[in-house]
Scaffold this motif. Structure first.
Motif, PDB file in Angstrom:
ATOM      1  N   LYS A 195       0.876  -1.138   0.060  1.00 55.84           N
ATOM      2  CA  LYS A 195      -0.099  -0.042   0.115  1.00 55.84           C
ATOM      3  C   LYS A 195       0.959   1.241   0.131  1.00 55.84           C
ATOM      4  N   GLY A 196       0.621   2.346  -0.474  1.00 53.06           N
ATOM      5  CA  GLY A 196       1.300   3.520  -0.950  1.00 53.06           C
ATOM      6  C   GLY A 196       2.504   3.619  -1.684  1.00 53.06           C
ATOM      7  N   SER A 197       2.731   2.376  -2.167  1.00 50.96           N
ATOM      8  CA  SER A 197       4.247   2.139  -2.920  1.00 50.96           C
ATOM      9  C   SER A 197       4.046   2.598  -4.150  1.00 50.96           C
ATOM     10  N   LEU A 198       2.896   2.891  -4.889  1.00 49.33           N
ATOM     11  CA  LEU A 198       2.858   3.520  -6.079  1.00 49.33           C
ATOM     12  C   LEU A 198       2.859   4.832  -6.299  1.00 49.33           C
ATOM     13  N   ASN A 199       3.747   5.480  -5.910  1.00 48.85           N
ATOM     14  CA  ASN A 199       3.877   6.837  -5.445  1.00 48.85           C
ATOM     15  C   ASN A 199       5.043   7.588  -6.540  1.00 48.85           C
ATOM     16  N   THR A 200       5.549   6.846  -7.405  1.00 52.76           N
ATOM     17  CA  THR A 200       6.338   7.402  -8.554  1.00 52.76           C
ATOM     18  C   THR A 200       5.891   7.022  -9.825  1.00 52.76           C
ATOM     19  N   LEU A 201       5.991   7.709 -10.717  1.00 57.77           N
ATOM     20  CA  LEU A 201       5.724   7.329 -12.365  1.00 57.77           C
ATOM     21  C   LEU A 201       6.357   5.745 -12.437  1.00 57.77           C
ATOM     22  N   GLU A 202       7.494   5.709 -12.099  1.00 58.40           N
ATOM     23  CA  GLU A 202       8.169   4.312 -12.341  1.00 58.40           C
ATOM     24  C   GLU A 202       7.593   3.363 -11.578  1.00 58.40           C
ATOM     25  N   ALA A 203       7.195   3.475 -10.351  1.00 62.58           N
ATOM     26  CA  ALA A 203       6.674   2.516  -9.511  1.00 62.58           C
ATOM     27  C   ALA A 203       5.117   2.087 -10.223  1.00 62.58           C
ATOM     28  N   VAL A 204       4.616   3.265 -10.902  1.00 62.79           N
ATOM     29  CA  VAL A 204       2.973   2.910 -11.435  1.00 62.79           C
ATOM     30  C   VAL A 204       3.225   2.150 -12.623  1.00 62.79           C
ATOM     31  N   MET A 205       4.419   2.534 -13.334  1.00 59.38           N
ATOM     32  CA  MET A 205       4.428   1.812 -14.744  1.00 59.38           C
ATOM     33  C   MET A 205       4.969   0.399 -14.570  1.00 59.38           C
ATOM     34  N   ALA A 206       5.710   0.154 -13.436  1.00 62.57           N
ATOM     35  CA  ALA A 206       6.224  -1.080 -13.087  1.00 62.57           C
ATOM     36  C   ALA A 206       5.115  -2.059 -12.837  1.00 62.57           C
ATOM     37  N   PHE A 207       4.064  -1.438 -12.117  1.00 62.11           N
ATOM     38  CA  PHE A 207       2.836  -2.428 -11.890  1.00 62.11           C
ATOM     39  C   PHE A 207       1.904  -2.605 -13.285  1.00 62.11           C
ATOM     40  N   TYR A 208       1.531  -1.524 -13.702  1.00 64.32           N
ATOM     41  CA  TYR A 208       0.544  -1.520 -14.810  1.00 64.32           C
ATOM     42  C   TYR A 208       0.973  -1.949 -16.020  1.00 64.32           C
ATOM     43  N   ASP A 209       2.237  -1.799 -16.578  1.00 62.33           N
ATOM     44  CA  ASP A 209       2.618  -2.357 -17.827  1.00 62.33           C
ATOM     45  C   ASP A 209       2.780  -4.005 -17.929  1.00 62.33           C
ATOM     46  N   PRO A 210       3.111  -4.566 -16.950  1.00 61.22           N
ATOM     47  CA  PRO A 210       3.248  -5.947 -17.290  1.00 61.22           C
ATOM     48  C   PRO A 210       1.843  -6.557 -16.705  1.00 61.22           C
ATOM     49  N   ALA A 211       1.053  -5.968 -15.807  1.00 63.38           N
ATOM     50  CA  ALA A 211      -0.217  -6.649 -15.528  1.00 63.38           C
ATOM     51  C   ALA A 211      -1.009  -6.408 -16.751  1.00 63.38           C
ATOM     52  N   MET A 212      -0.955  -5.410 -17.512  1.00 63.85           N
ATOM     53  CA  MET A 212      -1.983  -5.191 -18.724  1.00 63.85           C
ATOM     54  C   MET A 212      -1.585  -5.642 -19.874  1.00 63.85           C
ATOM     55  N   THR A 213      -0.165  -6.204 -19.929  1.00 66.56           N
ATOM     56  CA  THR A 213       0.265  -6.980 -21.245  1.00 66.56           C
ATOM     57  C   THR A 213      -0.463  -8.155 -20.973  1.00 66.56           C
ATOM     58  N   ILE A 214      -0.710  -8.714 -19.687  1.00 71.16           N
ATOM     59  CA  ILE A 214      -1.319 -10.221 -19.697  1.00 71.16           C
ATOM     60  C   ILE A 214      -2.867  -9.852 -19.772  1.00 71.16           C
ATOM     61  N   THR A 215      -3.450  -8.959 -19.095  1.00 75.80           N
ATOM     62  CA  THR A 215      -4.629  -8.947 -18.998  1.00 75.80           C
ATOM     63  C   THR A 215      -5.464  -8.533 -20.493  1.00 75.80           C
ATOM     64  N   ALA A 216      -4.622  -7.848 -21.370  1.00 68.23           N
ATOM     65  CA  ALA A 216      -5.133  -7.539 -22.574  1.00 68.23           C
ATOM     66  C   ALA A 216      -5.408  -8.652 -23.623  1.00 68.23           C
ATOM     67  N   PHE A 217      -4.932  -9.570 -23.189  1.00 71.88           N
ATOM     68  CA  PHE A 217      -4.961 -10.643 -23.818  1.00 71.88           C
ATOM     69  C   PHE A 217      -6.355 -11.406 -24.419  1.00 71.88           C
ATOM     70  N   SER A 218      -7.201 -11.654 -23.097  1.00 70.58           N
ATOM     71  CA  SER A 218      -8.427 -11.773 -23.073  1.00 70.58           C
ATOM     72  C   SER A 218      -9.374 -10.683 -23.572  1.00 70.58           C
TER      73      SER A 218
END
Lengths: 399, 399
Positions: free
Chosen positions: B333-356
């Motif tokens: 919690k609270g760790s998504l507080n920099t652009l880098e941290a946000v991208m490091a979470f979202y980019d790989p997650a969405m690479t997978i979820t976008a398949f379906s």
């Protein structure tokens, strides 16, 4: 609003230049007034809705698709109130002119779209169809019209109506224009689809049509099948779905309740909260929406899903089914003034249009028939998502 | 709002009795706060939206389906602002508690739905998923979650978001509950689907996951395949679509632009017209929406349609593809507080979820993996409209 503009189907004249060159270069289109155009209020056929909502800042995605393919937008077209009608006699905006049968209604709810095309203002019109709002005016005004498979084309920027049923499609004077505009929005496969291998008359829909329409449709289909080197087949609805049933089941036991329930959840909520002024004709129809029993209707939703599966199981990738788009030519203007007259128009029309609606099929209405010098459409449908096959098949069969 | 209620994922406690007996008798559910409940304002995760809109007079159709099948509605669940997030840290409402990893984010946007189920307030939650809003919280909170095939379940009464992408689905603590609730809304065929004949790991998605997640997923799938008497297969994304491409194409060259363009046409129009107060995190994301070039993005829409066709052509009626739902356990919690941290979470997650998402597939996230005592989901997907096969296959493979 000038009467002349409403005659031509326009709520507002526009001139939005194409965004890029493309396959629709030099073509002009109008946009039904339930589809957003940036900077211009969308009325949804209702002055009260228009007053209550700000102008959109973005075009609907489908508008951008057409502008980016070379087309020029020349106007916003009259829609029936909340697009909840098939007659095209707008209480608020007037009745757009049916160019080929001026004393008759144009059909709705894409009445202005049809008039703008039939009166030469536009080459095609971008419009919507859930219960028949593209197909009915196509039939009654003598135009080409296509509703695609449900959910093939994005509805982002199209006002919410009936999320499981609504489609975005096109009305056009010429088949090649209809084809080009639909393909821009469909983004379909490049590989050529098969040629039509079966042409089948849906007998139940034929038998609802007037004798003159039946005769014309049968002759036209005999010629079409013969030219294609195919034997014209006939099928009953009960044979399609593999159980005893009337075609009317698509509307009465499936689509109608789904449409009513979904309309309650979109426009209905807004009407109940904001109590806008409603036109006389819409008020009558909305009375039924208010009295509708949502919970009793839930079981009908399962019927519509079963019909979807049964009907699509009948189609092979080269099957075309055909029937008259509407059972008759357009009623005379002002003649839908009793409950009996309204039911006599709507019930048989929706029995036919609900076939594609329930099964999420693509349908093209072709301006091939004429009775008493008034147009009637002949419809062709294919299986769900076979939109490119259908476009191709209709061109092969008719050109 | 009491902090305790937000911990449990609730915006508002409710007690709506079932409307009839049915297969969901005795089950309690919550409803994500972008889905209408009659008489209660829908906030869409935004106090400004809630203040600007009247309470609906009808339940969403999916809420009525559940109440009419015997379930009891016990609350409205927190949603991320405009459901435009995958993290579940609501600026306005707070962060619902991730019961199995309390110092970590629950994932979003169905954060409150996940918390209400994982904390025992409800047996299941009715929620929505476009880019991963059911699957991500399912994975990070250790729950069963399903997004159905796009457009299988009616979105009438669900606030407009991304019309070509959004789905209505369920989060649940138990598979039998997930199964029962989904089947009520799906209205699928009664005939039993085939048993799974192929279980295939999507290698590109595996390779994005952390080594610990990869190891656990591989072991779990070896056991599952072996128990089913099947050889565990592996496939690369380029083999699925039959051309050289990375899995990231689903998101970067297809789904992402479609989602952004559609969001502009729904929530974006409202934000631009009404200038509401926006939360900090959403404001950052919305900056990208405002700078988005719609016209340049139109060509990407054709890519998503091509990916849809290519991916579905790979599936046979008995194929299941599997991969980790998210690449890692939940961030703190609270760790998504920099652009880098946000991208490091979202980019790989969405690479997978976008398949379906790109291929309109049904996907079930199963709470089968655990790293550092924190949950991660293992996902199973089937072809478009094969929702009943997928539900059946997951039960057969895992029970």
């Amino acid at each position: 609003m000038l009467d002349r503009a409403i005659d031509l189907g326009l709520v507002e004249q526009l001139d939005l230049a194409p965004l890029r060159h493309g396959p629709l270069d030099k073509l002009r289109f109008t946009v039904k007034d339930n589809i957003d155009i940036a900077g211009h209020k969308t009325s949804y056929g209702s002055p009260a809705w228009r007053n209550a909502h700000p102008a959109p800042v973005h075009n609907a995605l489908c508008v951008d698709q057409l502008l980016a393919a070379g087309a020029r937008c020349v106007g916003k077209a009259v829609a029936d109130e909340f697009t909840y009608s098939l007659d095209g006699e707008s209480f608020h905006f007037g009745t757009p002119r049916n160019a080929k049968a001026p004393d008759r209604i144009p059909g709705g709810s894409s009445s202005g779209s049809a008039a703008s095309v039939a009166n030469g203002i536009a080459d095609f019109s971008l419009c919507t169809d859930a219960g028949g709002s593209i197909r009915v005016p196509a039939s009654l005004c003598g135009l080409w019209g296509m509703r695609p498979s449900t959910h093939r084309i994005s509805e982002a920027g199209v006002l919410p109506f009936q999320p499981s049923v609504s489609t975005v499609g096109v009305l056009a004077e010429r088949l090649d224009v209809l084809d080009a505009a639909m393909r821009v929005m469909l983004n379909g496969p490049a590989a050529p689809p098969p040629s039509p291998g079966r042409i089948i008359i849906l007998e139940d829909a034929m038998s609802i049509a007037s004798p003159a329409v039946q005769d014309q449709a049968a002759s036209a289909l005999e010629r079409i099948a013969s030219r294609a080197g195919l034997a014209l087949e006939r099928v009953r609805f009960s044979e399609i779905i593999g159980e005893q049933s009337e075609l009317s089941a698509c509307n009465l036991n499936g689509l109608r309740d789904l449409q009513t329930a979904e309309f309650q959840s979109t426009v209905g909520n807004w009407i109940e909260a904001c109590k806008p002024e409603l036109g006389f004709t819409f008020s009558m129809a909305y009375g039924n929406v208010q009295r509708f029993d949502r919970i009793a209707a839930l079981d009908r939703l399962a019927n519509r899903e079963r019909l979807f599966r049964q009907i699509n199981a009948f189609f092979t990738p080269d099957t075309v089914i055909s029937f008259p788009t509407t059972p008759t030519i357009a009623p005379r203007k002002g003649s839908l003034n009793t409950l009996e007259a309204v039911m006599a128009f709507y019930d048989p029309a929706m029995t036919i249009t609900a076939f594609s609606g329930a099964a999420r099929l693509p349908e093209i209405s072709a301006p091939l028939l004429s009775v008493e010098h008034c147009p009637v459409g002949l419809s062709f449908v294919a299986g769900n998502y076979q939109d490119e096959f259908l476009l191709n098949a209709v061109r092969e069969m008719l050109i």
